[in-house]
Structures are given as C-alpha cells and as structure tokens.
Design an enzyme around this catalytic site. Structure first.
Site, PDB file in Angstrom:
ATOM      1  N   CYS A  87      -1.289 -19.186 -30.008  1.00  0.00           N
ATOM      2  CA  CYS A  87      -1.314 -17.757 -30.298  1.00  0.00           C
ATOM      3  C   CYS A  87      -1.189 -17.524 -31.809  1.00  0.00           C
ATOM      4  O   CYS A  87      -0.382 -18.170 -32.479  1.00  0.00           O
ATOM      5  CB  CYS A  87      -0.169 -17.060 -29.565  1.00  0.00           C
ATOM      6  SG  CYS A  87      -0.142 -15.268 -29.829  1.00  0.00           S
ATOM      7  N   CYS A  91       5.799 -14.056 -33.317  1.00  0.00           N
ATOM      8  CA  CYS A  91       7.016 -13.602 -32.645  1.00  0.00           C
ATOM      9  C   CYS A  91       8.049 -14.732 -32.609  1.00  0.00           C
ATOM     10  O   CYS A  91       7.767 -15.824 -32.102  1.00  0.00           O
ATOM     11  CB  CYS A  91       6.699 -13.134 -31.226  1.00  0.00           C
ATOM     12  SG  CYS A  91       5.394 -11.881 -31.145  1.00  0.00           S
ATOM     13  N   CYS A  94       9.007 -16.775 -29.293  1.00  0.00           N
ATOM     14  CA  CYS A  94       7.965 -17.265 -28.395  1.00  0.00           C
ATOM     15  C   CYS A  94       7.593 -18.716 -28.664  1.00  0.00           C
ATOM     16  O   CYS A  94       7.323 -19.109 -29.808  1.00  0.00           O
ATOM     17  CB  CYS A  94       6.718 -16.378 -28.519  1.00  0.00           C
ATOM     18  SG  CYS A  94       5.444 -16.803 -27.319  1.00  0.00           S
ATOM     19  N   CYS A 131       0.892 -11.563 -11.629  1.00  0.00           N
ATOM     20  CA  CYS A 131       0.781 -11.198 -13.044  1.00  0.00           C
ATOM     21  C   CYS A 131      -0.166 -12.175 -13.729  1.00  0.00           C
ATOM     22  O   CYS A 131       0.135 -13.380 -13.803  1.00  0.00           O
ATOM     23  CB  CYS A 131       2.149 -11.210 -13.698  1.00  0.00           C
ATOM     24  SG  CYS A 131       3.343 -10.136 -12.876  1.00  0.00           S
ATOM     25  N   CYS A 164      -1.161  -7.281 -11.877  1.00  0.00           N
ATOM     26  CA  CYS A 164      -0.705  -6.810 -13.183  1.00  0.00           C
ATOM     27  C   CYS A 164      -1.308  -7.716 -14.245  1.00  0.00           C
ATOM     28  O   CYS A 164      -1.230  -8.947 -14.126  1.00  0.00           O
ATOM     29  CB  CYS A 164       0.822  -6.843 -13.259  1.00  0.00           C
ATOM     30  SG  CYS A 164       1.499  -6.267 -14.839  1.00  0.00           S
ATOM     31  N   CYS A 224       4.230  -1.345 -17.061  1.00  0.00           N
ATOM     32  CA  CYS A 224       5.299  -2.331 -16.882  1.00  0.00           C
ATOM     33  C   CYS A 224       5.744  -2.738 -18.281  1.00  0.00           C
ATOM     34  O   CYS A 224       4.952  -3.298 -19.039  1.00  0.00           O
ATOM     35  CB  CYS A 224       4.784  -3.536 -16.095  1.00  0.00           C
ATOM     36  SG  CYS A 224       5.922  -4.928 -16.007  1.00  0.00           S
ATOM     37  N   ARG A 294      13.532  -5.724 -13.033  1.00  0.00           N
ATOM     38  CA  ARG A 294      13.122  -7.088 -12.700  1.00  0.00           C
ATOM     39  C   ARG A 294      13.906  -8.112 -13.512  1.00  0.00           C
ATOM     40  O   ARG A 294      13.978  -8.032 -14.735  1.00  0.00           O
ATOM     41  CB  ARG A 294      11.622  -7.267 -12.961  1.00  0.00           C
ATOM     42  CG  ARG A 294      11.074  -8.625 -12.535  1.00  0.00           C
ATOM     43  CD  ARG A 294       9.584  -8.708 -12.821  1.00  0.00           C
ATOM     44  NE  ARG A 294       8.896  -7.554 -12.264  1.00  0.00           N
ATOM     45  CZ  ARG A 294       7.764  -7.054 -12.750  1.00  0.00           C
ATOM     46  NH1 ARG A 294       7.210  -7.579 -13.829  1.00  0.00           N
ATOM     47  NH2 ARG A 294       7.201  -6.010 -12.184  1.00  0.00           N
TER      48      ARG A 294
END
Length: 372
Positions: A87, A91, A94, A131, A164, A224, A294
C-alpha cells in the site's frame, strides 16, 4: 506523537468516576439514555476513567442498551482480503503501509472465483456479512469492476448474505457502481479523532475519509465506520472519535484494538488492558446505543479471556482471520457465543460439548510433564 495511554485508571487531575461527578450511577445513566438522553463528553470521559473494580458495573449498565436495541443476537462478519500489502499510504498502525518491514502476505487481486470460494467458507460457518477488502489508497475504475463482478457472483451463490466493500478512498460515481453490482455497505473507518489524525497518517487527511463516507451514503450504501484504539490517543481524543462516529450516524461501528506489528512505527505499543477494552466498548454502546457495535481486529490479543464478556455490550464480531493476522478459531468463536447465551443471526450454532472427559496421561504418576 503523544504517548498518553487511553483508558487508564484515574489519577490526580483526571475526571472522577461518574458517581462522584454527577451523583449518577452507570445504570441510571443507561436508563436516561433509554429515555432519550444523548451521552455528554464529560459523562463519557468519567465512564472511560472508571476504576477497574467498577468495570463490570459499567458493562452491566451498557448491556441494558445492547439487549434493548439488539436483543441476544450476534452478527458474524467474514473478511476476504482481495489484495494484500504494497500500500502507498503511510498509516502508522498498518502492517501493509508504505515501507513496512512486517512479514505479512503480499499478493495482488484474487480472481473472482477464488474470492467467492473464500467467502463461502465464512458463510458456511455462519457469517451474515462478507467484507471484501483491498489494500491501497482507493480503487481504480477496473478495480471497481473487479469487485462488482465478485459481488454479483457472491450474491448469486449466497443471496441472503450482505456484502460490504472496503477499498479505500472513493471517487465520484464509484459508490453508485458498487451498489448497482450488489454491494450493500461500505466500510471506511475514521480510525481516530480529527485532532489526532496527523499523528497517524500524512498521505491523506481526515477530511478525505469523511468525503468517502459521504459518497457511500449518497449512493445508498449502509455506512460502516469505526476506530482503532490504543494508538496513543488521549481519553479526550477517544471520546472525540466516538462522538464523531455518532454524528456520522454509521449503521455499524467496528472497534479495532491496535495490533502492534513488528516493522511498523507503533510496534511494541501496549496501552490496553482487557478491562480498559471493556470500558471502551461499553462507552461506544452508550454513545451509539442502537447501532451495531462490532468487536474487530485485536480482540483475541487484548480482550483475551474477557471476549465473551464483551458480547454483553457488542453485538457483532469478525469470524476467522483478519487482513494480515490470524484470528481465533471459528469453532471456538461459535462455542463462546453459545456458552454466553447468545444466538447467531441467521444460523444455528451446534453444541460442541465432547461426549466424555479427557483421561489424564501427564503429570503425577507418568513420565510426561504436568499441565502447569
């Protein structure tokens, strides 16, 4: 980066327990919320800073809201990582971030048949929502087509399952195309407070995240959006993030607990205890009383033996593995849910009791080491 640990026990200068500040006990506050009260920031702070010894009282109060709005059902969600690693975002939490040294799986897009097959395992175990997640800043136009193809095939095989998508930042009209392909919801977490966001990411902004959620909502997708706790945020910033999620009116709110992967800037950061995690979930419930709360990544690592207790306030969890880490065994999750007196939405949980006790063949009277 700030190093103030969230949800620690009260110390000099912090908010006093809710009883002392307001003459109001958690169960009374829960009743007021049932009667229409919206939690105030000072109330939320006081609850977060409750002493460890008062945690189960807080859980019991928040449980009233959970049972009133969500009953005894637990919704199971299952992640399929369509593309993992590599990626370009930075962040700090992550394991897939730019320049990470984390030894995770890295692969490009799964073929549609592979993705549907993987999703089928989760559905067979009782997952109500699948998901579909891909690493990266956001999807290219052909990526939207890929996910649309997967969603359409998944709906054909499992028409009862919610889909999702979680693909990063969306451009104009991409949410509409996902909806038309059969996607029901879009996940894009706020992750933390606006005031803390520059400390955890520099390659996109908090406002970018809000814009993507807005596009999803405008397209008719169920929003979400949740957060990650344990990243150095203060108690005030945690409340700020929870209240932002309340204003966002997300239908489901995943609460992730930081997994401090080696090879990331937050490696080795351990700010959470199981009781602190329970308080965070309880305050999330009292902030968003009628929403799907969740328990997400990191629950096994941080809640540990108190995972079943967390179901008293949360009504949803991920089954199986996460994006780059392994989760608790699916059968163990199903047993935990059943033993705690809950039922799985849309599924029967079999009784997993064994027929007979296991005969001891270790320890005293044997050559094998004891179970100690």
């Amino acid at each position: 980066m700030t190093t103030t640990a969230c949800c620690t026990r009260p110390t000099a200068g912090t908010a006093e327990p809710i009883d002392a500040r307001h003459g109001l006990r958690p169960e009374q506050l829960a009743q007021q919320i049932l009667d229409g009260h919206r939690l105030h920031a000072d109330e939320a702070l006081a609850l977060l800073r409750s002493p460890d010894a008062d945690t189960f009282t807080l859980v019991a109060a928040a449980s009233r809201l959970r049972h009133h709005h969500r009953g005894t059902q637990v919704k199971l969600n299952y992640l399929v990582s369509l593309k993992t690693g590599l990626c370009p975002e930075d962040c700090t939490y992550c394991s897939q971030r730019l320049g990470t040294d984390a030894q995770i799986l890295k692969y490009t897009w799964l073929k549609p048949e592979q993705a549907v097959e993987q999703a089928g395992h989760g559905v067979a175990a009782g997952a109500r929502r699948v998901c579909l997640v891909a690493s990266g800043t956001g999807p290219a136009e052909r990526d939207v087509d890929r996910v649309g193809t997967i969603a359409a095939r998944l709906k054909q095989e499992h028409p009862q399952v919610e889909i999702c998508a979680c693909l990063g930042l969306l451009k104009e009209n991409q949410a509409d195309r996902l909806r038309d392909a059969g996607v029901d919801a879009y996940n894009h977490n706020l992750n933390t407070a606006r005031s803390h966001y520059p400390e955890i990411c520099s390659t996109h902004t908090y406002e970018d995240r809000l814009a993507t959620i807005g596009r999803a909502v405008d397209a008719g997708l169920s929003p979400c959006s949740g957060l990650i706790v344990g990243m150095g945020e203060t108690d005030e910033q945690l409340v700020e993030a929870l209240f932002a999620l309340r204003e966002l009116d997300a239908d489901s709110v995943p609460v992730n607990f930081l997994m401090p992967f080696d090879g990331t800037p937050l490696a080795g950061r351990w700010e959470l205890t199981p009781l602190a995690c329970l308080r965070i979930l309880a305050v999330a419930r009292m902030t968003c009383p009628d929403k799907e709360i969740r328990i997400a990544a990191g629950r096994e690592m941080h809640l540990r033996s108190l995972q079943a207790v967390a179901l008293q306030v949360a009504d949803s969890l991920f089954l199986g593995d996460y994006l780059t880490s392994e989760g608790q065994g699916a059968q163990d999750d199903l047993t935990m849910i059943r033993d705690a007196g809950f039922t799985v939405v849309g599924a029967q949980v079999p009784d997993s009791r064994s027929d007979s006790p296991t005969i001891r063949r270790r320890g005293a009277g044997t050559e094998a080491a004891p179970n100690a």
